[in-house]
Structures are given as structure tokens and as C-alpha cells.
Scaffold this motif. Structure first.
Motif, PDB file in Angstrom:
ATOM      1  N   ALA A  81     -30.868 -18.997  11.094  1.00 33.55           N
ATOM      2  CA  ALA A  81     -31.068 -19.572   9.786  1.00 33.55           C
ATOM      3  C   ALA A  81     -30.432 -18.611   8.749  1.00 33.55           C
ATOM      4  CB  ALA A  81     -32.664 -19.882   9.586  1.00 33.55           C
ATOM      5  N   GLY A  82     -30.147 -19.252   7.301  1.00 28.76           N
ATOM      6  CA  GLY A  82     -29.721 -18.335   6.503  1.00 28.76           C
ATOM      7  C   GLY A  82     -28.161 -18.286   6.561  1.00 28.76           C
ATOM      8  N   PHE A  83     -27.670 -16.987   6.563  1.00 25.65           N
ATOM      9  CA  PHE A  83     -26.256 -17.175   6.404  1.00 25.65           C
ATOM     10  C   PHE A  83     -25.539 -17.618   8.007  1.00 25.65           C
ATOM     11  CE2 PHE A  83     -22.284 -14.718   7.589  1.00 25.65           C
ATOM     12  CZ  PHE A  83     -21.542 -14.810   6.311  1.00 25.65           C
ATOM     13  N   GLY A  84     -26.118 -17.495   8.861  1.00 21.37           N
ATOM     14  CA  GLY A  84     -25.767 -18.050  10.249  1.00 21.37           C
ATOM     15  C   GLY A  84     -25.341 -19.603   9.884  1.00 21.37           C
ATOM     16  N   LYS A  85     -26.238 -20.159   9.357  1.00 20.43           N
ATOM     17  CA  LYS A  85     -26.042 -21.966   9.110  1.00 20.43           C
ATOM     18  C   LYS A  85     -24.509 -21.841   8.101  1.00 20.43           C
ATOM     19  CE  LYS A  85     -29.232 -23.353  11.722  1.00 20.43           C
ATOM     20  NZ  LYS A  85     -29.163 -23.986  12.930  1.00 20.43           N
ATOM     21  N   THR A  86     -24.805 -21.211   7.176  1.00 20.07           N
ATOM     22  CA  THR A  86     -23.433 -21.151   6.280  1.00 20.07           C
ATOM     23  C   THR A  86     -22.195 -20.806   7.011  1.00 20.07           C
ATOM     24  OG1 THR A  86     -25.001 -20.254   4.605  1.00 20.07           O
ATOM     25  CG2 THR A  86     -22.682 -20.140   4.101  1.00 20.07           C
ATOM     26  N   LEU A  87     -22.188 -19.652   7.926  1.00 16.48           N
ATOM     27  CA  LEU A  87     -21.157 -19.406   8.524  1.00 16.48           C
ATOM     28  C   LEU A  87     -20.638 -20.704   9.529  1.00 16.48           C
ATOM     29  CD1 LEU A  87     -18.868 -17.155   9.155  1.00 16.48           C
ATOM     30  CD2 LEU A  87     -20.568 -16.354  11.027  1.00 16.48           C
ATOM     31  N   SER A  88     -21.589 -21.065  10.115  1.00 13.19           N
ATOM     32  CA  SER A  88     -21.280 -22.276  10.998  1.00 13.19           C
ATOM     33  C   SER A  88     -20.664 -23.357  10.379  1.00 13.19           C
ATOM     34  CB  SER A  88     -22.902 -22.927  11.475  1.00 13.19           C
ATOM     35  OG  SER A  88     -22.495 -24.018  12.150  1.00 13.19           O
ATOM     36  N   LYS A  89     -20.995 -23.704   8.935  1.00 11.68           N
ATOM     37  CA  LYS A  89     -20.270 -24.601   8.290  1.00 11.68           C
ATOM     38  C   LYS A  89     -18.778 -24.135   7.757  1.00 11.68           C
ATOM     39  CE  LYS A  89     -21.522 -25.035   4.084  1.00 11.68           C
ATOM     40  NZ  LYS A  89     -22.549 -25.053   2.838  1.00 11.68           N
ATOM     41  N   TYR A  90     -18.713 -23.014   7.582  1.00 12.20           N
ATOM     42  CA  TYR A  90     -17.481 -22.185   7.446  1.00 12.20           C
ATOM     43  C   TYR A  90     -16.391 -22.277   8.293  1.00 12.20           C
ATOM     44  CZ  TYR A  90     -19.445 -20.303   3.023  1.00 12.20           C
ATOM     45  OH  TYR A  90     -20.115 -19.927   1.899  1.00 12.20           O
TER      46      TYR A  90
ATOM     47  N   HIS B 179     -14.728 -25.667   9.568  1.00 14.20           N
ATOM     48  CA  HIS B 179     -13.761 -26.172   8.282  1.00 14.20           C
ATOM     49  C   HIS B 179     -12.731 -25.374   8.465  1.00 14.20           C
ATOM     50  CE1 HIS B 179     -13.092 -28.626   4.829  1.00 14.20           C
ATOM     51  NE2 HIS B 179     -12.350 -27.562   4.224  1.00 14.20           N
ATOM     52  N   GLY B 180     -12.594 -24.250   9.442  1.00 13.39           N
ATOM     53  CA  GLY B 180     -11.381 -23.429   9.649  1.00 13.39           C
ATOM     54  C   GLY B 180     -11.283 -21.995   8.539  1.00 13.39           C
ATOM     55  N   VAL B 181     -12.346 -21.841   8.062  1.00 12.46           N
ATOM     56  CA  VAL B 181     -12.637 -20.782   7.035  1.00 12.46           C
ATOM     57  C   VAL B 181     -13.514 -19.656   7.606  1.00 12.46           C
ATOM     58  CG1 VAL B 181     -13.224 -19.941   4.853  1.00 12.46           C
ATOM     59  CG2 VAL B 181     -12.320 -22.088   5.114  1.00 12.46           C
ATOM     60  N   GLY B 182     -12.912 -18.273   7.994  1.00 14.59           N
ATOM     61  CA  GLY B 182     -13.825 -17.260   8.377  1.00 14.59           C
ATOM     62  C   GLY B 182     -14.247 -16.474   7.444  1.00 14.59           C
ATOM     63  N   VAL B 183     -15.293 -15.785   7.314  1.00 17.32           N
ATOM     64  CA  VAL B 183     -15.743 -14.514   6.607  1.00 17.32           C
ATOM     65  C   VAL B 183     -15.958 -13.325   7.694  1.00 17.32           C
ATOM     66  CG1 VAL B 183     -17.548 -13.890   5.219  1.00 17.32           C
ATOM     67  CG2 VAL B 183     -16.949 -16.096   5.148  1.00 17.32           C
ATOM     68  N   HIS B 184     -15.292 -12.350   7.067  1.00 17.50           N
ATOM     69  CA  HIS B 184     -15.313 -10.665   7.818  1.00 17.50           C
ATOM     70  C   HIS B 184     -15.589  -9.967   6.845  1.00 17.50           C
ATOM     71  CE1 HIS B 184     -14.026  -7.772  10.457  1.00 17.50           C
ATOM     72  NE2 HIS B 184     -14.229  -8.481  11.543  1.00 17.50           N
ATOM     73  N   HIS B 185     -16.796  -9.029   7.020  1.00 21.17           N
ATOM     74  CA  HIS B 185     -17.054  -7.938   6.172  1.00 21.17           C
ATOM     75  C   HIS B 185     -18.236  -6.943   6.920  1.00 21.17           C
ATOM     76  CE1 HIS B 185     -20.868  -9.417   4.523  1.00 21.17           C
ATOM     77  NE2 HIS B 185     -20.240 -10.663   4.420  1.00 21.17           N
ATOM     78  N   ALA B 186     -18.233  -5.709   6.641  1.00 24.80           N
ATOM     79  CA  ALA B 186     -19.156  -4.883   7.151  1.00 24.80           C
ATOM     80  C   ALA B 186     -20.669  -5.450   7.296  1.00 24.80           C
ATOM     81  CB  ALA B 186     -18.880  -3.544   6.651  1.00 24.80           C
TER      82      ALA B 186
END
Length: 523
Positions: A274-283, A286-293
């Protein structure tokens, strides 16, 4: 046995290792660049090796060659990197090449096969070993990746300490942005009685093209998609800005139906919490990645895996991607040329610029890489307004007064001259960034022998200017008095069995750290 594991098992002399490594590379279908072969020969000859070659020029293969040289001589070799994600990646890579029994990992919060002859660790882990054991440390060779961190204001001490405290060790120092290294060429032979070889190459295997754009990011992304210049990495200087950008891209159609199906297939049963995991799944769907420390390691690895599979068109992240993570990128877009460094907002240094931009261009995929810099938002708006006013003037002949927008308070502005300077400027010379802490004192004072003399030598033989050396000695004296008053260390009338005249009075596990402001009170 695995690949290079067989090589180090059956060879012992430097000549045998060189011949065996070249034969292994040929069998793997790898053709060594001249600078890679030069580095292999210098490492086999026993010299320190400073490798200053562009991103994508095969420094990982040089590291593997150096490890092979040390392991074949039955020595113990360490690979260090600035971030745990890179240490973990190299651990799996070297395990594949040398065999699981020969490779271990230490990151401060993870320990795998710690007695192995090849250890992957963060720079701080090795620095603490060097402080604790000095010249007696069970280390024969150190391969330091991203050695430009020597100049990092907060962490540079960890890259410096092994050079000062391990005179018996062979060093292989790797970076794409070292600048002038003459101080190490002059100083290391004096400290270690071992010559230094500098291996340079100005040629990138994948050449870079640089463009400065006075366009909104959305227009640039649309153009990159239509001209097949993706995957693109959109560089931000805060984690929040990277996530915000990913959210804004959900309105852009990045993937075909077939590509979305491939993403779903690649994700398989991956569990998003839950939380950011669900958000990242959506991204990512859609072909969008997020990458940070700040992301969980498993989420970062997922983004890297999807990118390596060619399933992400755009990755929004921070400048941490400049630190050697294996994410294939065709285009790097810098959304700003200024960053907040914890003290003030400033323009990027030439080293930071080249380190980030150097990730563009994928060996084996691209014939060139593209680095794009964006003008500040107010400049883009002024440019659009000027074009609009000019069009109206041309139409009706009336000259319109243009009120230009100013940069927001506190924001540094930049433009084409800034960009041109960064593109052409070489990396700045590495400057020493040494710091003294409670942990440093405890490690050095508790080692066998005269800990106070060892500490004084460490502080006065560092790469710091004389004035700062004196400041460090003064700070160390103050910290020592506070530890003495607290009973954490005690002075002995006679040397003990280990030759110490000062000793730490309590047993601290090796992972205990006193580098936080309130940590001494924990004692």
C-alpha cells in the motif's frame, strides 16, 4: 566453478593471469579497449591504477580484471562504491563471474559471506576497517568505484582514509570525472613505495550530443517519443519533484496496448504494498519509472529491471542515477542546471554535469547518446511571450511592450552560456573533504599499539591543507577529552598486552556508529 573463478584457481603468476583473462574475455565475446588492456597490464605489474575514462567505457571489466589479479595471487580484494544499490548490483555480478564461495558483501546493514576473499562494500565499511586495523588490516587490494566522491563534503573522508591507513594495499581508483590527479601520482608512491599508472581515454564508445532547449518539458518528451529517442531519464534534484513529474506524465500516451501487456507479463506476481507501492504500480504500467535513493531497494530494482527490458519510456529520478547504476538510457534531460546542496542553491559543477549526462547512450543499443538541458520556466515563458508579441507586430505593425517575468525569489537562473560552459569544462580538481568524528577516534584509539600517535599521524598526513589539519587536530583533542570525561576511553599507566596506552572501556559491536549529533548520549 564459474568463468573467472576457474581462471584464478589455475593461475598464480601475473603473466598467466593476463593471458588467462584475455582468453576468457575472447571466449565471452568481449573485445577489450586499449585502455582496458593497459589497466589490466598495470594491475598485474603491481602498480596502483587510476582509471579516468568516460561512462560506458568498461570500467566494470577493469575492476573484474584487477580482482582476478589479486585472487590469483591468493590475496584479499575489496570493491567499494558510494551507495548500497551499486554494491548489491556488483555483488551479484561478481558472484556470477567468480563463484559464490569467493564473493561476500558488507553494507552496514547486510552481511553475506563476510570472510570471502572478494568483498563488496560501501566506502564507509572499508574506511572503518582501515581505521580499526590500520596497516594490519586483512586487505591486499582495493578497487574504489566512483572515486570522485573523494571530494564529497559529507562522505569524502571514507574515500581518503584507506589511502592514508593502508600503505601495503594496491589501489585501483575508477571514475569518469576525476580531473587533475597529479597529487595522487606524486603522493601515493611516497606513502606506499608502489608506482602509480594513470589510464585515460577521452573517447566515449557511444558519443554524446548536447542540446539546450527553451521548451516546456512536455513538448520535449513528446518529441523524444516521436523520434524514438527513449528511454529518457528526466533528472530532478529532489525526490518529490521526480514523483510529481511522473504523476504529470500519466496524461501522456507512452505505451501501445501490446507494450502494456508486456509490462503486465514482466511484473507477474510482483507484490506492491500500500502507499507508494500502489502509486509506482500505476506509473510503471503506464511506461513511467521513478528512481531515487528514498525508494525501497526492491522498487528500485524493479524499475531497473523494467528499464533493462526496454519497457519504460521515461524514468523520473534524481541525480543519484549518475552513480553507476545499470539502467540503459538513450537520452538524459536535465530539468535544471542548479541544485540545493544542503547549504545553498548553486549551479551544477562540471563534474556533476558530466557524471549525470554520461549515463546517456547504451553500448550495444545506441550509436550516440543525447543530453538535453532545459531553460528555467520563467525564461521559457518569456520566450513564448516574445514570439507571440513578434507575431502580432508582424501582423499589425504595432510594437508591443513586453514585461519579462523574473526568476522566483531565491532561484538561480541559467541559460545557453551556462550550458555551453558546462559542456566544454573539464571536471574540477578533486579537493579534500576530511572530517573528524567520535567514531573515528574510537576506532583508531582502540587498535593495538599507540592509538594517539596513529590518530595524530592520520590527521596531519591527510590531503587537507595545513590550516585545516590543525583544525582537525584541535577538534580531535576536544572529542578525546569529552570521551575521557564520559569514561568511554581511559588512559593506562602502563601499556596493556596490545601495546595500548589508551583503550575504549566498553565493547561496541563493529557496526556501532557515533556519527549522529546525540549518539554519544546513547553511551
Amino acid at each position: 566453478m564459474t568463468g573467472l573463478g576457474e581462471l584464478v584457481e589455475r593461475t598464480s603468476t601475473p603473466d598467466e593471469v593476463v593471458e588467462g583473462f584475455l582468453a576468457w574475455a575472447d571466449a565471452e565475446g568481449l573485445t577489450l579497449y586499449p585502455h582496458q588492456e593497459e589497466a589490466l597490464l598495470e594491475a598485474a605489474a603491481g602498480s596502483h591504477v587510476i582509471v579516468d575514462t568516460p561512462t560506458g567505457s568498461g570500467k566494470s571489466l577493469i575492476a573484474a580484471a584487477a580482482h582476478a589479479v589479486c585472487l590469483a595471487a591468493r590475496g584479499r580484494t575489496f570493491y567499494t562504491a558510494p551507495i548500497k544499490a551499486l554494491v548489491s548490483e556488483k555483488f551479484f555480478e561478481l558472484t556470477h563471474r567468480f563463484g559464490a564461495d569467493r564473493v561476500g558483501m558488507l553494507t552496514g546493514d547486510a552481511s553475506v559471506n563476510p570472510e570471502a576473499p572478494l568483498i563488496c562494500c560501501t566506502a564507509e565499511v572499508l574506511a572503518n576497517v582501515a581505521l580499526r586495523d590500520g596497516d594490519a588490516a586483512p586487505v591486499d587490494q582495493v578497487v574504489m568505484d566512483e572515486f570522485h566522491y573523494f571530494a564529497d563534503p559529507d562522505r569524502g573522508w571514507a574515500w581518503q582514509v584507506p589511502l592514508l591507513e593502508l600503505p601495503h594495499v594496491q589501489f585501483v581508483l575508477l571514475s569518469a570525472t576525476l580531473g587533475d590527479v597529479s597529487r595522487f601520482v606524486d603522493d601515493l608512491p611516497r606513502r606506499t613505495e608502489r608506482e602509480v599508472a594513470v589510464v585515460r581515454s577521452a573517447e566515449r564508445p557511444i558519443p554524446l550530443h548536447h542540446e539546450f532547449r527553451i521548451q516546456p518539458l512536455t513538448e520535449v518528451v513528446d518529441e523524444l517519443l516521436s523520434t524514438h529517442q527513449t528511454p529518457a531519464y528526466l533528472v530532478h534534484f529532489t525526490q518529490a519533484a521526480a514523483v510529481e513529474r511522473a504523476q504529470s506524465l500519466l496524461s501522456t500516451n507512452l505505451l501501445t496496448r501490446a507494450e502494456k501487456d508486456r509490462v503486465a507479463e514482466e511484473l507477474g506476481g510482483f507484490r506492491f504494498s500500500a502507499g507508494f507501492g500502489k502509486t509506482l504500480s500505476k506509473y510503471v504500467r503506464h511506461g513511467v519509472g521513478v528512481h531515487h535513493a528514498g525508494m525501497l531497494p526492491r522498487y528500485r530494482r524493479l524499475v531497473e529491471r523494467l528499464a533493462q527490458a526496454g519497457l519504460l519510456k521515461v524514468i523520473c529520478g534524481t541525480d543519484t542515477l549518475g552513480v553507476g547504476i545499470n539502467v540503459p538510457i538513450r537520452t538524459v534531460v536535465l530539468t535544471a542546471l542548479a541544485k540545493y546542496d544542503g547549504t545553498s542553491t548553486r549551479l551544477l559543477s562540471a563534474r556533476e554535469f558530466h557524471q549525470i549526462g554520461g549515463r546517456a547512450g547504451r553500448a550495444g543499443y545506441d550509436t550516440s547518446g543525447l543530453v538535453i538541458g532545459l531553460a528555467p520556466d520563467h525564461v521559457i515563458e518569456n520566450h513564448k511571450a516574445a514570439a507571440k508579441a513578434a507575431a502580432k507586430t508582424e501582423k499589425d505593425g504595432k510594437v508591443r511592450k513586453l514585461v519579462k517575468k523574473k526568476p522566483p525569489p531565491g532561484q538561480i537562473s541559467w541559460g545557453q552560456p551556462t550550458w555551453d560552459r558546462l559542456v566544454s569544462a573539464p571536471p574540477e580538481p578533486l579537493t579534500s573533504s576530511f572530517t573528524v568524528s567520535h567514531a573515528m577516534l574510537l576506532n583508531v584509539l582502540d587498535r593495538p599499539g599507540d592509538g594517539r600517535a596513529a590518530l595524530h599521524r592520520l590527521l596531519t598526513e591527510s590531503y587537507e591543507p595545513e590550516g585545516r589539519q590543525a583544525e582537525h587536530v584541535e577538534r580531535a583533542e576536544a572529542l578525546y577529552e569529552s570521551l575521557l570525561d564520559a569514561g568511554v576511553v581511559e588512559e593506562l599507566a602502563e601499556p596493556d598486552d596490545f601495546g595500548r596506552t589508551v583503550r575504549v572501556t566498553i565493547d561496541l559491536q563493529e557496526t556501532f556508529a557515533l556519527n549522529q549529533p546525540l549518539a554519544p548520549f546513547a553511551l
